[in-house]
Every structure is written in structure tokens, then in C-alpha cells.
Scaffold this motif. Structure first.
Motif, mmCIF file in Angstrom:
data_model
loop_
_atom_site.group_PDB
_atom_site.id
_atom_site.type_symbol
_atom_site.label_atom_id
_atom_site.label_comp_id
_atom_site.label_asym_id
_atom_site.label_seq_id
_atom_site.Cartn_x
_atom_site.Cartn_y
_atom_site.Cartn_z
ATOM 1 N N GLY A 103 1.027 -0.934 -0.063
ATOM 2 C CA GLY A 103 0.144 -0.150 0.091
ATOM 3 C C GLY A 103 0.679 1.462 -0.357
ATOM 4 O O GLY A 103 0.270 1.751 -0.663
ATOM 5 N N ALA A 104 1.960 0.929 0.489
ATOM 6 C CA ALA A 104 2.384 2.715 0.803
ATOM 7 C C ALA A 104 3.904 2.773 -0.650
ATOM 8 O O ALA A 104 3.378 3.856 -0.902
ATOM 9 C CB ALA A 104 3.889 2.678 1.586
ATOM 10 N N ALA A 105 3.795 1.053 -1.045
ATOM 11 C CA ALA A 105 4.675 2.136 -2.491
ATOM 12 C C ALA A 105 3.669 2.111 -3.319
ATOM 13 O O ALA A 105 3.952 3.053 -4.506
ATOM 14 C CB ALA A 105 5.060 0.586 -3.084
ATOM 15 N N GLY A 106 2.427 1.596 -3.468
ATOM 16 C CA GLY A 106 1.222 2.498 -4.741
ATOM 17 C C GLY A 106 1.345 3.729 -3.985
ATOM 18 O O GLY A 106 0.683 4.715 -5.254
ATOM 19 N N ALA A 107 1.004 3.799 -3.219
ATOM 20 C CA ALA A 107 0.792 5.326 -2.968
ATOM 21 C C ALA A 107 1.778 6.110 -3.341
ATOM 22 O O ALA A 107 1.505 7.526 -3.685
ATOM 23 C CB ALA A 107 0.991 5.302 -1.682
ATOM 24 N N ARG A 108 2.828 5.852 -3.388
ATOM 25 C CA ARG A 108 3.818 6.979 -4.425
ATOM 26 C C ARG A 108 4.199 6.108 -5.445
ATOM 27 O O ARG A 108 4.960 6.178 -5.949
ATOM 28 C CB ARG A 108 4.994 6.194 -3.501
ATOM 29 N N ASP A 109 3.079 5.656 -6.044
ATOM 30 C CA ASP A 109 3.196 5.373 -7.616
ATOM 31 C C ASP A 109 3.838 3.868 -8.563
ATOM 32 O O ASP A 109 4.469 4.311 -9.640
ATOM 33 C CB ASP A 109 2.856 6.781 -9.081
ATOM 34 N N LEU A 110 4.497 3.505 -7.639
ATOM 35 C CA LEU A 110 5.285 2.427 -7.580
ATOM 36 C C LEU A 110 4.502 1.076 -7.803
ATOM 37 O O LEU A 110 3.539 0.602 -7.122
ATOM 38 C CB LEU A 110 6.622 2.335 -6.635
ATOM 39 N N ALA A 111 4.762 0.174 -8.775
ATOM 40 C CA ALA A 111 4.668 -0.900 -8.916
ATOM 41 C C ALA A 111 5.815 -1.876 -8.388
ATOM 42 O O ALA A 111 6.389 -1.149 -7.719
ATOM 43 C CB ALA A 111 4.481 -1.781 -10.390
ATOM 44 N N VAL A 112 5.238 -2.606 -7.682
ATOM 45 C CA VAL A 112 5.838 -3.821 -6.330
ATOM 46 C C VAL A 112 5.461 -5.089 -6.288
ATOM 47 O O VAL A 112 3.643 -5.918 -6.651
ATOM 48 C CB VAL A 112 5.507 -3.116 -5.090
ATOM 49 N N LEU A 113 6.625 -5.526 -6.231
ATOM 50 C CA LEU A 113 5.814 -7.202 -6.024
ATOM 51 C C LEU A 113 6.214 -7.394 -4.396
ATOM 52 O O LEU A 113 8.052 -7.265 -4.647
ATOM 53 C CB LEU A 113 6.262 -8.317 -6.935
ATOM 54 N N ALA A 114 6.390 -8.795 -3.436
ATOM 55 C CA ALA A 114 7.193 -8.174 -2.961
ATOM 56 C C ALA A 114 7.085 -10.148 -1.679
ATOM 57 O O ALA A 114 5.242 -10.535 -2.121
ATOM 58 C CB ALA A 114 6.873 -6.963 -1.580
ATOM 59 N N SER A 115 8.141 -10.334 -1.441
ATOM 60 C CA SER A 115 7.582 -11.834 -0.379
ATOM 61 C C SER A 115 9.049 -12.155 0.328
ATOM 62 O O SER A 115 10.337 -11.142 0.934
ATOM 63 C CB SER A 115 7.671 -12.590 -1.728
#
Length: 398
Positions: free
Chosen positions: A206-218
Motif C-alpha cells: 500500500g505504501a509503495a502504491g501510494a507513491r505510484d510504484l509497482a511492487v511485488l514482495a515476498s
């Protein structure tokens, strides 16, 4: 038990019989009202609109079957069995509630014209009761779909990250990432950091998306692996800043940022660099909280990482050696004289400003600044490794 109704069983049967003859027109009016009152319905594809019609018809039929039997427990959840679960991806819970409300209002308006006035109050009461049950059933359907989708998406995301870490990012991996919402074709970097005790990857996303960043995390092996993408990742400094913005989601210790690469298919290069640096970060306890992987090249080389050794030789030593003897000799002289400009100038019989000029050229050529103690250490190691490679391979020394 079903709703206690004041109408007799015979009268309920008569009302239902009368209403069944108007089911088609009721369904048509409901769908027309949906398209009129909710503009987003018109933007749906023909197939999705047809499923909405089927659900509306199923809802009317389900209500009539329940109304005909006062002892029957309302089970409106079965009406959603008519539509595929994929419909929950196209229509939000809020939109579905709007459709339910529209259906109830239209049916209530129409039955007033189809039954005698004395039968309207109990029928309206039944509609209100049934609509409440539909609302609960709707919430349950969406909750179940979200739970299943969340679990599936999380497993898929972990598989994608694992494939990238193992350098197996083919077209299928990119396609699956797109299905999870990866929608950027901009630069990509990989971040590796310690896992906190209370891991919250959803909050990180959510924090990455709020900065308009695409994200994959694991999570992998006690670490959190984050793949970031976006046009704002214009350079390494921007990547490090993005990692700093997300540092609260990592545990205590060093967070390593891999180099920027062109896109997701090339992310394995950034992942391998970040992970190899993360494995040796404890050897530099004075490191900043967030550090670029290239800054840990000395530790990676000493730990026996071939890729780090090649990078120091190819990106630092060879450019220096290929630029001519002056830059390489000045760098060696500067390192041998305690990284002091004046003693280096005397040893080389040149002016101190000449030494400073050449050191600036070295920094431009290698991205390693000899005036920075940490980078001077890396330069010294690169020159040593380069000499070993030259000797082992029989290359001509300059």
C-alpha cells in the motif's frame, strides 16, 4: 425459521402465481433501471451484463419461492451461484449493493400495481426482510472471494519473486505479474532487507502504491524481497530514496538496493546483486540503514562472489587501465600515499591541482571517488584484482 407472515398459505400461493406471470417484465424493468441509474453498468461488456440479468432473475425467483413458504429459511446466497466468481473482479461490493438496492426498489414499485392494496403491506415487509438477507449474502460472497483471491495472489506473487531471484523470469512470469497488477514498463530495482517480527507485506504494498510504484514482495529466508518499478526510479539515488520511504516495513539491519535495470525481465540481475550484498552486509556494521549493493562490492569479493569480482575488474580496473597510464598511476600513487593529495603530487612530480583533476576524472570514469575512504578501499581492491587477472590471463600490462 422463515419470516412470520400474516397472509394465509393459500393467499401467498395466489400472490406468487400472479407474480410469476410478470417475472419477465419485472426482470426487464430491473435491468433497465440498473442501466439508467448506474452509468458504470453500461460500460460493462455484453457477457457481464447478461450475467447481471441472470442474477436479477434468480433473485426474483428466489424471493418468490421463499415467500410462498413461510417456514422456509431465506437463503438468497444461492442466487449468486448463477454467475461466475470472476464477476466479483469486475463489480465491486459497493456496486453490487447498489444493484441489490435498485432491484428491491423496482420490485417494490411494481408489485404495488400487481396485488390488491390489502396485500401490499405484508408483501413489502417480506421484500424488506429478503433484501436484508441478500445484503448479508452479498457481503459473504465478496469476503470469500477476497479471501480466496488474496491467498492465491499471495502464493502467485511469492512464486514470481522466487523465479526472479533464481533468474528464471520468462514471458510467463511477466504475464503473471501483470495479472497481479504489475503495470509499469519503467526501470526496476530489487530491495533486500531483514524481515521484521510483525511482517506486513500488505501495508508495504500500500505504501509503495501510494507513491505510484509497482511492487511485488515476498519473504525468503528471513528476508523481505521487494521488486519496485516505476518511471520515478530515474537513477540509483531515486531507488535508494524509495527504499528509505519503505524502511519501516523492514526489520533492524541493513537494507540493500540492487542496481536499476530496464524492466521486470531483467530484474534477476538486480536481485542477485542485492541478495549477494545482503548476505555480507554484517561485515560492514557502519553501513547506512539503506545502501546500494555496489557499495558492498569489497565484502562481496572477499566472500568469494564471482559476479562482484568481475564487476570490480570490468567496471573499475579496466576503464582505468584503458584510459592511459596517468590516471591509473595517479590512483595508485594516491592510495599508496595515504590518500593525501600533496604527498601524491610530490611523488609524481606534478602540481597538487593536477592530482585533484586526475582524481575527478577517475571518479567520473569508475563512479568510485578516491577522496571517499570507503570507495578508495574499493578502488584499491579493484586494482589488486585487476593485476591478478592480467597476470593470470597473460594480458599486456599498461
Amino acid at each position: 425459521m422463515g419470516l412470520s407472515l400474516t397472509l394465509s398459505a393459500q393467499r401467498r400461493d395466489e400472490i406468487v402465481t400472479a407474480l410469476r406471470g410478470h417475472v419477465g417484465s419485472l426482470t426487464t424493468k430491473v435491468v433497465e433501471a440498473m442501466e439508467t441509474r448506474h452509468h458504470w453498468v453500461r460500460r460493462l461488456g455484453a457477457e457481464d451484463r447478461s450475467w447481471i440479468t441472470i442474477v436479477a432473475r434468480a433473485g426474483i425467483d428466489n424471493f418468490m419461492a421463499w415467500f410462498a413458504d413461510a417456514e422456509r429459511a431465506a437463503d438468497p446466497g444461492t442466487l449468486f451461484n448463477a454467475a461466475p466468481r470472476a464477476l466479483t473482479r469486475k463489480i465491486s461490493l459497493h456496486q453490487t449493493v447498489d444493484l441489490v438496492r435498485t432491484t428491491v426498489n423496482v420490485v417494490a414499485e411494481q408489485v404495488g400495481e400487481l396485488v390488491p392494496p390489502e396485500d401490499q403491506p405484508p408483501l413489502e415487509l417480506a421484500i424488506t426482510h429478503f433484501s436484508r438477507e441478500v445484503a448479508f449474502a452479498t457481503a459473504e460472497v465478496y469476503a470469500r472471494a477476497a479471501e480466496l483471491r488474496g491467498g492465491w495472489d499471495e502464493r502467485m506473487e511469492a512464486l514470481i519473486v522466487d523465479a526472479i531471484v533464481r533468474a528464471e523470469a520468462d514471458d510467463m512470469v511477466v504475464s503473471r505479474a501483470s495479472a497481479l497488477g504489475w503495470n509499469t514498463f519503467g526501470p526496476v530495482c530489487v530491495i533486500a532487507g531483514p524481515r521484521p517480527d510483525d511482517t506486513d507485506l500488505d501495508a508495504l504494498r500500500g505504501a509503495a502504491g501510494a507513491r505510484d510504484l509497482a511492487v511485488l514482495a515476498s519473504e525468503q529466508g528471513g528476508r523481505i524481497i521487494v521488486i519496485l518499478g516505476g518511471g520515478q526510479l530515474s537513477d540509483l539515488e531515486a531507488s535508494v530514496q524509495a527504499a528509505l520511504d519503505l524502511e519501516q516495513f523492514f526489520g533492524p539491519g541493513t537494507i540493500v538496493v540492487g542496481p536499476l535495470v530496464k524492466g521486470l525481465p531483467q530484474a534477476a540481475e538486480s536481485a542477485q546483486s542485492a541478495l549477494s550484498a545482503a548476505r555480507v552486509a554484517h561485515a560492514w556494521p557502519e553501513a547506512p540503514r539503506v545502501v546500494a549493493s555496489f557499495e558492498l562490492l569489497p565484502e562481496r569479493v572477499l566472500a568469494g562472489h564471482p559476479a562482484a569480482r568481475r564487476k570490480l575488474v570490468d567496471d573499475v580496473y579496466r576503464p582505468l587501465a584503458g584510459a592511459g597510464g596517468e590516471l591509473l598511476a595517479t590512483t595508485i600513487g594516491f592510495l599508496d600515499n595515504g590518500c593525501a593529495v600533496e604527498p601524491t603530487a610530490r611523488a609524481l612530480f606534478v602540481h597538487a591541482n593536477t592530482v585533484r583533476y586526475r582524481l575527478r576524472k577517475v571518479a567520473e570514469l569508475t563512479t568510485m571517488n578516491p577522496l571517499d575512504p570507503r570507495q578508495a578501499y574499493a578502488l584499491h581492491l579493484a586494482i589488486t584484482l585487476g593485476r591478478l587477472v592480467v597476470t593470470d590471463s597473460g594480458e599486456a600490462q599498461r
